[in-house]
Design a protein around this motif. Structure first.
Motif, mmCIF file in Angstrom:
data_model
loop_
_atom_site.group_PDB
_atom_site.id
_atom_site.type_symbol
_atom_site.label_atom_id
_atom_site.label_comp_id
_atom_site.label_asym_id
_atom_site.label_seq_id
_atom_site.Cartn_x
_atom_site.Cartn_y
_atom_site.Cartn_z
ATOM 1 N N LEU A 24 0.773 -0.976 -0.077
ATOM 2 C CA LEU A 24 0.029 -0.333 -0.323
ATOM 3 C C LEU A 24 0.404 1.080 0.054
ATOM 4 N N ARG A 25 0.098 1.898 -0.312
ATOM 5 C CA ARG A 25 1.149 3.605 0.259
ATOM 6 C C ARG A 25 1.312 4.093 1.183
ATOM 7 N N PRO A 26 1.693 4.920 1.497
ATOM 8 C CA PRO A 26 2.241 5.593 2.860
ATOM 9 C C PRO A 26 0.866 6.156 3.497
ATOM 10 N N ASN A 27 0.590 5.837 4.381
ATOM 11 C CA ASN A 27 -0.785 6.371 5.360
ATOM 12 C C ASN A 27 -1.668 6.287 4.616
ATOM 13 N N ALA A 28 -2.257 4.357 3.748
ATOM 14 C CA ALA A 28 -3.138 3.812 3.793
ATOM 15 C C ALA A 28 -3.687 3.297 4.802
ATOM 16 N N ASN A 29 -4.882 3.560 4.480
ATOM 17 C CA ASN A 29 -5.685 2.880 5.595
ATOM 18 C C ASN A 29 -5.970 1.207 5.334
ATOM 19 N N GLN A 30 -5.703 0.410 5.771
ATOM 20 C CA GLN A 30 -5.365 -0.930 5.543
ATOM 21 C C GLN A 30 -7.376 -1.529 5.381
ATOM 22 N N LEU A 31 -8.011 -1.280 6.241
ATOM 23 C CA LEU A 31 -9.358 -1.575 6.659
ATOM 24 C C LEU A 31 -9.801 -1.063 5.350
ATOM 25 N N VAL A 32 -10.048 0.365 4.639
ATOM 26 C CA VAL A 32 -10.439 0.779 3.684
ATOM 27 C C VAL A 32 -10.105 0.327 2.530
ATOM 28 N N VAL A 33 -9.039 -0.356 2.137
ATOM 29 C CA VAL A 33 -8.336 -0.775 1.334
ATOM 30 C C VAL A 33 -9.424 -2.313 0.530
ATOM 31 N N ARG A 34 -9.182 -3.007 2.348
ATOM 32 C CA ARG A 34 -9.651 -4.237 2.250
ATOM 33 C C ARG A 34 -10.324 -4.050 1.615
ATOM 34 N N GLU A 35 -11.589 -3.259 2.283
ATOM 35 C CA GLU A 35 -13.428 -3.296 2.174
ATOM 36 C C GLU A 35 -13.545 -2.830 0.731
ATOM 37 N N ALA A 36 -12.581 -2.467 -0.492
ATOM 38 C CA ALA A 36 -13.238 -2.002 -1.828
ATOM 39 C C ALA A 36 -12.446 -2.856 -2.038
ATOM 40 N N GLN A 38 -12.371 -6.077 -1.411
ATOM 41 C CA GLN A 38 -13.675 -7.179 -1.448
ATOM 42 C C GLN A 38 -14.987 -6.745 -1.623
ATOM 43 N N ARG A 39 -15.338 -5.518 -2.430
ATOM 44 C CA ARG A 39 -16.206 -5.060 -3.218
ATOM 45 C C ARG A 39 -15.680 -5.768 -4.460
ATOM 46 N N TRP A 40 -14.596 -4.790 -4.997
ATOM 47 C CA TRP A 40 -14.525 -5.396 -6.543
ATOM 48 C C TRP A 40 -14.480 -6.193 -7.188
ATOM 49 N N GLY A 50 -20.837 -9.339 -13.666
ATOM 50 C CA GLY A 50 -19.463 -9.601 -13.493
ATOM 51 C C GLY A 50 -18.719 -9.266 -14.676
ATOM 52 N N GLY A 51 -17.971 -10.063 -14.674
ATOM 53 C CA GLY A 51 -16.712 -10.198 -15.484
ATOM 54 C C GLY A 51 -15.843 -8.742 -16.264
ATOM 55 N N LEU A 52 -15.383 -9.101 -17.089
ATOM 56 C CA LEU A 52 -13.686 -8.265 -17.794
ATOM 57 C C LEU A 52 -14.919 -7.018 -18.545
ATOM 58 N N ASP A 53 -15.800 -7.183 -19.027
ATOM 59 C CA ASP A 53 -17.579 -6.429 -19.719
ATOM 60 C C ASP A 53 -17.706 -5.729 -19.290
ATOM 61 N N LEU A 71 -7.778 -5.582 -10.949
ATOM 62 C CA LEU A 71 -8.591 -5.047 -10.410
ATOM 63 C C LEU A 71 -8.211 -4.138 -9.348
ATOM 64 N N VAL A 72 -7.837 -5.307 -8.441
ATOM 65 C CA VAL A 72 -7.265 -4.374 -6.964
ATOM 66 C C VAL A 72 -5.917 -3.525 -7.172
ATOM 67 N N SER A 73 -4.900 -3.393 -8.427
ATOM 68 C CA SER A 73 -4.265 -2.663 -8.476
ATOM 69 C C SER A 73 -4.665 -0.966 -8.548
ATOM 70 N N ASP A 74 -6.060 -1.678 -9.396
ATOM 71 C CA ASP A 74 -6.577 0.081 -9.887
ATOM 72 C C ASP A 74 -7.175 0.853 -8.028
ATOM 73 N N ILE A 75 -6.845 0.292 -7.168
ATOM 74 C CA ILE A 75 -7.239 0.690 -6.325
ATOM 75 C C ILE A 75 -6.187 1.418 -5.824
ATOM 76 N N PRO A 76 -6.647 2.870 -5.733
ATOM 77 C CA PRO A 76 -5.994 4.539 -5.317
ATOM 78 C C PRO A 76 -4.934 3.760 -4.481
ATOM 79 N N GLU A 77 -5.250 3.318 -3.854
ATOM 80 C CA GLU A 77 -4.605 3.556 -1.838
ATOM 81 C C GLU A 77 -2.978 2.189 -2.478
ATOM 82 N N VAL A 78 -3.241 1.602 -3.266
ATOM 83 C CA VAL A 78 -2.387 0.243 -4.232
ATOM 84 C C VAL A 78 -1.710 0.216 -4.907
ATOM 85 N N ARG A 79 -0.229 0.248 -3.995
ATOM 86 C CA ARG A 79 0.686 0.874 -4.662
ATOM 87 C C ARG A 79 1.354 -0.555 -6.006
#
Length: 90
Positions: A24-36, A38-40, A50-53, A71-79
């Protein structure tokens, strides 16, 4: 006239477990990233949207770890994504 004998089968949902390790990027909230994340993942696997399209998960579709990593790397807090593992829970 050609005789057609249609066959209707019910979809089978298989239980899986997905482990994504991300840096994660510095100061990222782990719980917020985990929830995001899981939703993705839940949305990606949804049989209707669902699916790619976004048109629903394809019947007999194959799961690829790279798709979950992307998918997960598209979350802004994920480095960056370090590892993705998919486990068949049958």
């Amino acid at each position: 006239m050609i005789n057609v004998e249609p066959k209707v089968r019910l979809a089978t949902f298989l239980p899986i477990d997905i482990a994504v390790t991300a840096r994660l990027r510095p100061n990222a909230n782990q719980l917020v990233v985990r929830e995001a994340a899981q939703r993705w993942v839940m949305r990606f696997l949804d049989p209707y949207i669902g699916g790619l399209d976004g048109a629903g998960w394809p019947f007999q579709g194959t799961l690829y770890a790279q798709d979950f990593g992307r998918l997960v790397s598209d979350i802004p807090e994920v480095r960056h994504v370090v590892d993705v593992q998919i486990f068949d829970m049958r």
